[in-house]
Design a protein around this motif. Structure first.
Motif, short mmCIF file in Angstrom:
data_model
loop_
_atom_site.label_atom_id
_atom_site.label_comp_id
_atom_site.label_asym_id
_atom_site.label_seq_id
_atom_site.Cartn_x
_atom_site.Cartn_y
_atom_site.Cartn_z
N TYR A 58 -4.42 -3.86 -11.27
CA TYR A 58 -4.97 -5.32 -11.00
C TYR A 58 -5.88 -5.57 -11.10
O TYR A 58 -7.08 -5.28 -11.58
CB TYR A 58 -4.61 -5.29 -9.48
CG TYR A 58 -5.94 -4.53 -8.86
CD1 TYR A 58 -6.97 -5.58 -7.89
CD2 TYR A 58 -5.94 -3.29 -8.38
CE1 TYR A 58 -7.75 -4.53 -7.14
CE2 TYR A 58 -6.77 -2.12 -7.81
CZ TYR A 58 -7.78 -3.31 -7.67
OH TYR A 58 -8.84 -1.89 -6.88
N THR A 75 -4.46 -11.10 -9.32
CA THR A 75 -4.22 -9.87 -7.78
C THR A 75 -5.07 -9.21 -7.75
O THR A 75 -6.39 -9.31 -8.12
CB THR A 75 -2.96 -8.90 -8.52
OG1 THR A 75 -3.80 -8.31 -9.27
CG2 THR A 75 -1.62 -9.75 -9.44
N GLU A 77 -0.84 -2.57 -1.31
CA GLU A 77 0.26 -3.69 -1.76
C GLU A 77 -0.87 -4.39 -2.28
O GLU A 77 -2.02 -4.83 -2.55
CB GLU A 77 0.04 -4.64 -0.13
CG GLU A 77 1.20 -3.87 0.53
CD GLU A 77 1.48 -4.32 2.20
OE1 GLU A 77 3.00 -4.75 2.20
OE2 GLU A 77 0.84 -5.26 2.47
N ASN A 84 -1.11 -8.81 -3.79
CA ASN A 84 -0.84 -9.83 -4.08
C ASN A 84 -1.26 -11.13 -5.10
O ASN A 84 -2.37 -10.57 -5.70
CB ASN A 84 -0.82 -10.05 -2.42
CG ASN A 84 -0.32 -10.78 -2.08
OD1 ASN A 84 0.90 -12.40 -2.49
ND2 ASN A 84 0.06 -11.43 -1.08
N THR A 85 -1.12 -11.70 -4.65
CA THR A 85 -1.14 -12.51 -5.92
C THR A 85 -3.10 -13.58 -5.07
O THR A 85 -3.09 -13.73 -3.91
CB THR A 85 -0.33 -13.78 -6.15
OG1 THR A 85 0.53 -13.18 -6.40
CG2 THR A 85 -1.41 -15.01 -7.41
N ALA A 142 -0.84 -14.25 4.12
CA ALA A 142 0.18 -14.25 2.78
C ALA A 142 1.46 -13.18 2.93
O ALA A 142 1.30 -12.61 3.51
CB ALA A 142 -0.85 -14.09 1.81
N SER A 143 2.29 -13.98 2.53
CA SER A 143 3.50 -13.60 1.80
C SER A 143 3.31 -12.09 1.46
O SER A 143 2.57 -11.96 0.36
CB SER A 143 4.62 -14.32 1.14
OG SER A 143 4.06 -14.71 -0.39
N GLY A 144 3.96 -10.85 1.93
CA GLY A 144 4.41 -10.09 0.89
C GLY A 144 2.97 -8.72 1.60
O GLY A 144 2.70 -7.82 0.52
N HIS A 145 2.44 -9.14 2.71
CA HIS A 145 1.45 -8.19 4.09
C HIS A 145 2.05 -7.33 4.76
O HIS A 145 1.54 -7.82 6.15
CB HIS A 145 0.52 -8.41 3.99
CG HIS A 145 -0.83 -8.70 2.53
ND1 HIS A 145 -0.78 -8.05 1.62
CD2 HIS A 145 -1.80 -9.79 2.28
CE1 HIS A 145 -1.32 -8.00 0.80
NE2 HIS A 145 -1.80 -9.56 0.83
#
Length: 292
Positions: free
Chosen positions: A67, A71, A128, A130-131, A171-174
């Motif tokens: 990352y 990210t 994880e 994420n952006t 946030a999406s993806g968490h």
């Protein structure tokens, strides 16, 4: 000055030399490295790592994460990893803001702001990526800017940290982070077993006993543990043992046999084999290299 450039400036000024720098803001530290680093073992506790400049690689079990400023990384449970800065130089050093996650605040936010979509019952990976959004970056800049005005920290830092946690949670993806905020989630059950392993890594243990701590059957526990940590419970324990043995040899000058015995190994040869597998060198050579 845009937000990212502002964050780079703030971290550069408050972390002027290489290393990990604590700050007057509780739970916030700054990291700087002017060169790539060798993979080093560390135990990530629930943490946000937000890079402003450079690139890093983290390996947890069989999973690898790379990352940078685009990210960010979130660890939702305690997990041993091998971390290395892979992009940095004297002119453009690696710069990172690290925030310890307050699980009590996350739990409250999770109740106040439930997920719009139903979360999976099965636990996801504990690490994880994420952006990095403009909103998260803006909040991080405002948090770091408080280092320039220490008198404002007590009043404003808790509000800004709460906003950052809200940004992470929504946030999406968490999914893992939201599961960790729920007391009855599978991830929280695994976290209980991880906490026990961290406290008792030097003791003999049976998988059935650890599964009982998590409140699961042996097979279910093994599957969920591997999904969360990317390693088996015994491999997890071995990483904890070897990290501590390395510290004992370097910081307290213990010999290899003594360090291995202290962390729970009964066989010096098994300790040496596991050590070489993890660190790439026999214990004595590796400890000598680190001391120099």
């Amino acid at each position: 000055m845009d937000a990212l450039a502002h964050l780079i400036d703030l971290i550069s000024r408050h972390a002027p030399i290489d290393g990990i720098h604590s700050t007057p803001v509780a739970g916030v530290s700054l990291v700087r490295s002017a060169a790539p680093t060798m993979p080093m073992p560390v135990v990530y506790e629930p943490t946000l790592c937000l890079i402003a400049q450079g690139r890093k690689q983290v390996v947890a079990g069989t999973a690898s994460y790379v990352y940078d400023a685009a990210t960010y990384l979130v660890a939702s449970v305690d997990i041993p990893v091998m971390g290395s800065v892979i992009e940095a130089s004297a002119t453009t050093p690696y710069l990172c803001l690290v925030l310890d996650l307050d699980m009590a605040v996350l739990s409250e936010l999770a109740m106040r702001h439930p997920a719009s979509l139903e979360q999976p019952a099965q636990p996801g990976a504990s690490i994880e990526l994420n952006t990095t959004t403009a909103e998260l970056l803006d909040a991080a800049v405002r948090l770091a800017r408080l280092l320039d005005t220490p008198a404002d920290i007590e009043a404003l830092a808790p509000l800004t940290i709460r906003e950052i946690l809200y940004r992470l949670l929504t946030a999406s993806g968490h999914g893992a982070l939201r599961q960790m905020a729920k007391a009855d989630s599978r991830l929280n059950q695994i976290a209980k077993a991880i906490a026990w392993l961290r406290a008792h890594y030097h003791e003999p243990c049976r998988i059935d006993a650890i599964a009982d701590i998590a409140g699961m059957s042996r097979s279910t526990f093994h599957a969920h543990f591997k999904a969360v940590t990317s390693m088996s419970p015994l491999a997890f324990r071995s990483q904890l043992r070897l990290q501590e043995a390395r510290r004992l040899m370097v910081a307290e000058a213990l010999d290899a046999a003594g360090a291995g015995f202290r962390v729970g190994y009964e066989s010096p040869s098994q300790f040496s084999r596991d050590y070489v597998r993890m660190f790439g060198l026999p214990p004595v050579k590796d400890a000598g290299r680190l001391r120099t």
